[in-house]
Design an enzyme around this catalytic site. Structure first.
Site, mmCIF file in Angstrom:
data_model
loop_
_atom_site.group_PDB
_atom_site.id
_atom_site.type_symbol
_atom_site.label_atom_id
_atom_site.label_comp_id
_atom_site.label_asym_id
_atom_site.label_seq_id
_atom_site.Cartn_x
_atom_site.Cartn_y
_atom_site.Cartn_z
ATOM 1 N N GLU A 113 -33.423 44.213 13.215
ATOM 2 C CA GLU A 113 -34.965 44.535 13.129
ATOM 3 C C GLU A 113 -35.189 45.816 12.444
ATOM 4 O OE1 GLU A 113 -37.663 43.177 12.281
ATOM 5 O OE2 GLU A 113 -38.680 42.698 14.389
ATOM 6 N N ASP A 114 -36.225 45.638 11.466
ATOM 7 C CA ASP A 114 -36.498 46.937 10.596
ATOM 8 C C ASP A 114 -37.602 47.999 11.522
ATOM 9 O OD1 ASP A 114 -38.349 45.190 10.560
ATOM 10 O OD2 ASP A 114 -39.458 46.044 8.776
ATOM 11 N N ASP A 117 -42.905 48.161 16.363
ATOM 12 C CA ASP A 117 -44.239 48.626 16.654
ATOM 13 C C ASP A 117 -44.782 48.313 17.928
ATOM 14 O OD1 ASP A 117 -46.444 49.796 16.339
ATOM 15 O OD2 ASP A 117 -47.214 48.915 14.253
ATOM 16 N N PHE A 168 -48.881 55.931 9.468
ATOM 17 C CA PHE A 168 -48.797 54.630 8.524
ATOM 18 C C PHE A 168 -47.605 54.916 7.747
ATOM 19 C CE2 PHE A 168 -51.704 51.174 6.772
ATOM 20 C CZ PHE A 168 -50.376 50.532 6.475
ATOM 21 N N ARG A 181 -42.277 48.444 -0.217
ATOM 22 C CA ARG A 181 -41.172 48.132 0.398
ATOM 23 C C ARG A 181 -39.848 48.739 -0.348
ATOM 24 N NH1 ARG A 181 -42.341 44.077 4.146
ATOM 25 N NH2 ARG A 181 -44.089 42.508 3.235
HETATM 26 C C1 PRP Z 1 -43.240 43.916 10.836
HETATM 27 C C2 PRP Z 1 -42.033 44.136 11.091
HETATM 28 C C3 PRP Z 1 -41.618 43.622 12.279
HETATM 29 C C4 PRP Z 1 -42.915 43.527 12.998
HETATM 30 C C5 PRP Z 1 -42.846 44.579 14.171
HETATM 31 O O1 PRP Z 1 -43.421 42.707 10.133
HETATM 32 O O2 PRP Z 1 -40.870 43.904 9.855
HETATM 33 O O3 PRP Z 1 -41.055 42.297 12.436
HETATM 34 O O4 PRP Z 1 -44.019 43.831 11.937
HETATM 35 O O5 PRP Z 1 -44.352 44.642 14.892
HETATM 36 P P1 PRP Z 1 -44.254 44.523 16.425
HETATM 37 O O6 PRP Z 1 -43.191 45.188 17.115
HETATM 38 O O7 PRP Z 1 -45.696 44.932 16.507
HETATM 39 O O8 PRP Z 1 -44.440 42.915 16.494
HETATM 40 P P2 PRP Z 1 -44.814 42.096 9.417
HETATM 41 O O9 PRP Z 1 -45.365 40.943 10.496
HETATM 42 O O10 PRP Z 1 -45.529 43.198 8.986
HETATM 43 O O11 PRP Z 1 -44.221 41.331 8.030
HETATM 44 P P3 PRP Z 1 -43.354 41.919 7.084
HETATM 45 O O12 PRP Z 1 -41.842 42.181 7.680
HETATM 46 O O13 PRP Z 1 -43.251 40.605 6.201
HETATM 47 O O14 PRP Z 1 -43.929 43.146 6.602
#
Ligand code: PRP
Length: 195
Positions: A113-114, A117, A168, A181
C-alpha cells in the site's frame, strides 16, 4: 519514526507546484530496498512465489519498485476499489471496481500500500482478503499520515516506510486530480494549486 526535514525541490515537470520535498527519490529507494530485504528473508524458504497485491492507482510505483527490490520471486495482482460517498466511507464500506485475477487460497500474500490516511481502505482490504483463505497475509505500507497512527492497523503492519505530517502530499503515486503521481519524490503541494 520522526518526520524527515524538508529539502529543496528538484527540477520537475510541474514547475513550482510542489512547495517542499518530504521524502527524496534516494530515500524512497533506500527504504524500499530495506523493506524488500526483510520480506525476501522471511519468505526465502517458501516453495510458492509470494503474491503482492497493489491497490490502483496510487500503489503502482511502490509495488513495481518493491517487486524489483525483492530477491525472491513474486507475482503481482491489482485491485481497484472505490469508497462510497463520504458518509458511507467513514464506516469503511468499499466497492470493488476490479478484483484479483486469481485465487489466493493457501498463498503467501502481501498487500503493498502506498499510503495509509484514515486507514479505512486498508482495514477493509485486510478483512476482505483474509476471508479468501490465504496461507499468510502481510502488509507493507510506504507512507502513513497521523490519523492512521491512532488506528489499530499497527498490529497488521509488517513494515512502514515513513510517517508523514498532516499535509497535502503528492508524488510517487499520490495525486491531486490525477496529476503529480509521476513525480519521483514525495512532496507537499503548494496550497494555491488546490485552493
Ligand atoms: C488512496 C491511497 C490509498 C487510500 C488511503 O487511494 O492510494 O489506497 O487512498 O486512504 P485511507 O487510508 O483514508 O483509506 P485513492 O482512493 O485516493 O485512489 P488512487 O490510489 O487511485 O489515488
Amino acid at each position: 519514526m520522526t518526520t524527515p526535514p524538508a529539502r529543496p525541490v528538484p527540477a520537475n515537470a510541474y514547475g513550482d507546484d510542489v512547495e517542499r520535498v518530504l521524502v527524496t527519490e534516494d530515500e524512497l529507494h533506500t527504504r524500499i530496498q530495506q523493506m524488500a530485504d526483510k520480506v525476501s528473508a522471511k519468505f526465502g524458504d517458501e516453495d510458492d512465489d509470494i503474491i503482492l497485491i497493489g491497490v490502483l492507482k496510487g500503489a503502482v510505483f511502490f509495488i513495481t519498485d518493491f517487486a524489483r527490490a525483492l530477491t525472491i520471486p513474486s507475482q503481482m495482482e491489482f485491485m481497484a476499489v472505490s469508497s462510497y460517498g463520504n458518509q458511507t466511507s467513514s464506516s469503511g464500506v468499499v466497492r470493488i471496481l476490479k478484483d484479483l485475477d486469481r485465487d489466493i487460497t493457501g498463498r503467501n500474500v502481501i498487500i503493498v500500500e502506498d499510503i495509509i490516511d484514515s486507514g479505512l481502505t486498508l482495514s477493509w482490504l485486510i478483512k476482505n482478503l483474509k476471508n479468501r483463505g490465504p496461507k499468510s497475509l502481510g502488509v507493507v505500507a510506504l507512507l502513513r499520515k497521523p490519523d492512521a497512527v491512532k488506528t489499530k492497523l499497527d498490529l497488521e503492519l509488517q513494515d512502514l516506510g515513513f510517517d508523514l505530517p498532516n499535509e497535502f502530499v503528492v508524488g510517487y503515486g499520490l495525486d491531486f486530480a490525477e496529476r503529480y503521481r509521476d513525480l519521483p519524490f514525495v512532496g507537499v503541494l503548494r496550497p494555491s494549486v488546490y485552493r
